[in-house]
Design a protein around this motif. Sequence first.
Motif, PDB file in Angstrom:
ATOM      1  N   LEU A   1       0.263 -13.937  -2.726  1.00 38.31           N
ATOM      2  CA  LEU A   1       0.730 -14.316  -1.390  1.00 38.31           C
ATOM      3  C   LEU A   1       2.040 -15.093  -1.416  1.00 38.31           C
ATOM      4  N   LYS A   2       2.457 -15.534  -2.584  1.00 43.27           N
ATOM      5  CA  LYS A   2       3.733 -16.250  -2.712  1.00 43.27           C
ATOM      6  C   LYS A   2       4.916 -15.286  -2.790  1.00 43.27           C
TER       7      LYS A   2
ATOM      8  N   THR B   1       7.133  -9.074  -1.423  1.00 44.83           N
ATOM      9  CA  THR B   1       6.435  -7.795  -1.293  1.00 44.83           C
ATOM     10  C   THR B   1       5.338  -7.726  -2.345  1.00 44.83           C
ATOM     11  N   ILE B   2       4.275  -7.012  -2.042  1.00 46.50           N
ATOM     12  CA  ILE B   2       3.117  -6.942  -2.939  1.00 46.50           C
ATOM     13  C   ILE B   2       2.736  -5.489  -3.159  1.00 46.50           C
ATOM     14  N   THR B   3       2.646  -5.086  -4.419  1.00 51.17           N
ATOM     15  CA  THR B   3       2.232  -3.739  -4.789  1.00 51.17           C
ATOM     16  C   THR B   3       0.867  -3.825  -5.455  1.00 51.17           C
TER      17      THR B   3
ATOM     18  N   VAL C   1       1.149  -0.658  -0.850  1.00 52.25           N
ATOM     19  CA  VAL C   1       2.330  -1.523  -0.882  1.00 52.25           C
ATOM     20  C   VAL C   1       2.362  -2.319   0.417  1.00 52.25           C
ATOM     21  N   PHE C   2       2.570  -3.635   0.312  1.00 50.07           N
ATOM     22  CA  PHE C   2       2.603  -4.526   1.468  1.00 50.07           C
ATOM     23  C   PHE C   2       3.967  -5.195   1.541  1.00 50.07           C
TER      24      PHE C   2
ATOM     25  N   SER D   1       0.260  -9.195   5.861  1.00 49.89           N
ATOM     26  CA  SER D   1      -0.443  -7.913   5.862  1.00 49.89           C
ATOM     27  C   SER D   1      -1.373  -7.805   4.648  1.00 49.89           C
ATOM     28  N   TYR D   2      -0.927  -8.355   3.518  1.00 54.81           N
ATOM     29  CA  TYR D   2      -1.792  -8.344   2.324  1.00 54.81           C
ATOM     30  C   TYR D   2      -2.977  -9.285   2.506  1.00 54.81           C
ATOM     31  N   LYS D   3      -2.744 -10.423   3.152  1.00 55.12           N
ATOM     32  CA  LYS D   3      -3.821 -11.401   3.381  1.00 55.12           C
ATOM     33  C   LYS D   3      -4.922 -10.775   4.234  1.00 55.12           C
ATOM     34  N   ASN D   4      -4.555 -10.052   5.267  1.00 59.10           N
ATOM     35  CA  ASN D   4      -5.542  -9.395   6.126  1.00 59.10           C
ATOM     36  C   ASN D   4      -6.319  -8.326   5.357  1.00 59.10           C
TER      37      ASN D   4
END
Length: 331
Positions: free
Chosen positions: A50-51, A54-56, A66-67, A72-75
Amino acid sequence: MQNPRCLILDEPSAFLDQNERENLYSALKNFVASFGRMGIIITHSTAEALKANTITLLKKGKLDAVFNSSESYKNFAKEKISSAKINGITPFLSDCKNAKPAVCFKNICAKSKTKPAVLNADFCCYYGTICAINGTNEPSLTTFEDFVTGMYQGESKGNVTFFCNEKKFPFSAEQFTKRGNEILYKLNVAIVPSDRSFRASNPNLTVSQMLCAHKKSGVKNQANSLIKKANVNIEAQEKCSHLSGGMLQRLILERELSKNPSIIILCNPMQALDIEAQGLLTKRICELSKEGKSVLILGAEDVPLSICTEVYELDGGILRKSFSAFDLEKK
């Protein structure tokens, strides 16, 4: 030192305490902010993901999603954990009045020369319940964990009382500081510490040695049984250094639960677990409390607090209650 344009880090915070992690990510933010540099972090931790900007998400070696934002990743993570088949499991006793105490810490003060102090911690854990101590950015959480798990060395005040097998075992904080390890072992308390590599294990041990340290016979069968329960793809004779953080945690948890403890202490339990593993552990924790065991969680980052009977916040070394099912029932 090489002044790179791109820095790739694999599980960079695996052996860092909370304060050191914050410093690490602060340094990384400064790094990427200068001259258009880039950082790539490989991690199992939802909180650390979350830091990022972008998150894959990878699953079984393949690109899963991919976020483009942490929100969006937290949800997505919350939905995954809540769908881990924990529906129907009562998170706390429907009648809290009948809950019996498992361990009580009264007015605990722990002032270490090398770590931040804990000041006047006062709380009880009950059988059949889940108690969580939060302290995401709280440096004194390491001191708190040291004390509760019998690893603390330093000045201490207060009282600790265990209630096991219908018997009461009271200790002063000074006694618990001197004999904490021995006391917890004799009372058959299960502990999964934050430092799983060196406190709960050692990279140079074989998996069999790590799982059966106190067993004199039937070691091979016991080790293989625990490996199977933990669903870890490893041979008993392999070194613990071959295990990932998540694999090691699952094995240590199975080892501790094999003692059939009535009191279980889990420190940063979601650390090094992917989202699905977090969901499965959430379900397991609920099942343990339903079996009548007392579960104490220290460092509740990524733990769904909705499953907890009581939640405390550690801030500036001071412990404050933020939620209690007991208080709700009184009302």
